[in-house]
Write an enzyme that holds these catalytic residues in place. Sequence first.
Site, PDB file in Angstrom:
ATOM      1  CE1 TYR A   1      -2.209 -10.926 -33.677  1.00  0.00           C
ATOM      2  CE2 TYR A   1      -1.985 -11.050 -31.290  1.00  0.00           C
ATOM      3  CZ  TYR A   1      -1.733 -10.413 -32.484  1.00  0.00           C
ATOM      4  OH  TYR A   1      -1.027  -9.248 -32.479  1.00  0.00           O
TER       5      TYR A   1
ATOM      6  CG  HIS B   1     -13.416   1.797  -7.463  1.00  0.00           C
ATOM      7  ND1 HIS B   1     -13.388   0.848  -6.471  1.00  0.00           N
ATOM      8  CD2 HIS B   1     -12.141   2.252  -7.565  1.00  0.00           C
ATOM      9  CE1 HIS B   1     -12.155   0.755  -5.993  1.00  0.00           C
ATOM     10  NE2 HIS B   1     -11.387   1.593  -6.634  1.00  0.00           N
TER      11      HIS B   1
ATOM     12  CG  HIS C   1      -7.878  -1.463  -8.711  1.00  0.00           C
ATOM     13  ND1 HIS C   1      -8.989  -1.109  -9.450  1.00  0.00           N
ATOM     14  CD2 HIS C   1      -7.788  -0.570  -7.698  1.00  0.00           C
ATOM     15  CE1 HIS C   1      -9.544  -0.038  -8.895  1.00  0.00           C
ATOM     16  NE2 HIS C   1      -8.834   0.316  -7.833  1.00  0.00           N
TER      17      HIS C   1
ATOM     18  CB  SER D   1      -0.884  -0.017   1.259  1.00  0.00           C
ATOM     19  OG  SER D   1      -1.728   1.089   1.275  1.00  0.00           O
ATOM     20  N   GLY D   2       0.574   2.170  -0.892  1.00  0.00           N
ATOM     21  CA  GLY D   2       1.216   3.476  -0.876  1.00  0.00           C
ATOM     22  C   GLY D   2       2.669   3.485  -1.329  1.00  0.00           C
TER      23      GLY D   2
ATOM     24  CG  HIS E   1      -8.464   4.660  -9.595  1.00  0.00           C
ATOM     25  ND1 HIS E   1      -8.070   5.298  -8.439  1.00  0.00           N
ATOM     26  CD2 HIS E   1      -9.071   3.519  -9.200  1.00  0.00           C
ATOM     27  CE1 HIS E   1      -8.416   4.558  -7.395  1.00  0.00           C
ATOM     28  NE2 HIS E   1      -9.024   3.474  -7.826  1.00  0.00           N
TER      29      HIS E   1
ATOM     30  CG  ASP F   1      -9.256  -9.311 -32.067  1.00  0.00           C
ATOM     31  OD1 ASP F   1     -10.029 -10.027 -32.711  1.00  0.00           O
ATOM     32  OD2 ASP F   1      -8.418  -8.535 -32.598  1.00  0.00           O
TER      33      ASP F   1
HETATM   34 ZN   LIG Z   1      -9.338   1.842  -6.590  1.00  0.00          ZN
END
Ligand SMILES: [Zn+2]
Length: 243
Positions: free
Chosen positions: A241, A187, A122, A72-73, A124, A147
């Site tokens: 492919y 989110h 994940h 984290s961070g 943003h 695809d």
């Molecule tokens: Zn997030």
Amino acid sequence: MRSPHEDAPLALHVSAGTPRGTTLTERGTHRAQREHVARLHSYLTRYGLVTWTSGNVSERVPGEDLFVIKGSGVEYDELTWEGVTVCDLDGNAVDGVKKPSSDTDAHAYVYRHLPEVNGQVHTHSPYATAWAARAEEIPCVLTAMADEFGGSIPVGPFALIGDDSIGRGIVETLAGSRSPAVLMRNHGVFTVGPSAKAAVKAAVMTEDVARTVHFSRQLGEPLPIDQADVDRLYARYQNVYGQ
Ligand SMILES: [Zn+2]
């Protein structure tokens, strides 16, 4: 001069407010895989998917009920294997001195429920997250989408961080789709893959098509691709492919 603590494992107590009151210790397990996952984060910065420390990559440890995930961070420029923490499938840190990403519970939930998933990302990333903010799926209007995603990129529910609800939303949304990416409402982007690198590629492609379809929208209404053609493109790309 040797410090008296030089050979002692680093340890720190995770403060209140973290999900679990664990004492983290660096034992150096799974170092090669942590190094690999640390390096994969360079794709997130290279393709403009993250701002500050807001995205993460994780990967399941083969043959063990563990995965590795960004701390984290931890800033991307400073990310080495020691910035990647080993967790069990309940999201508890088991090796590493960095408190694992605040998204660890979501990643853990997905690994527990989708055994075929070995990597997750994940972000943003801005164009895709703009679609998520409107809770609008990205329609399949590009052959590259057929695809890679086998159709539109679906939207998952609104969910607050801190329990299983993000993970549940991802798993439930993926169940109804061939897409390896979900836009979690209000989110951002969560992607899965058979490896962390595959999930990174899905995150990069999600932002790419989100941007292109957005541009197309400025010119008028993009044209959908017939489902039969989507199916053909998807089958060809997934099976033929590449090398
Ligand atoms: Zn997030």
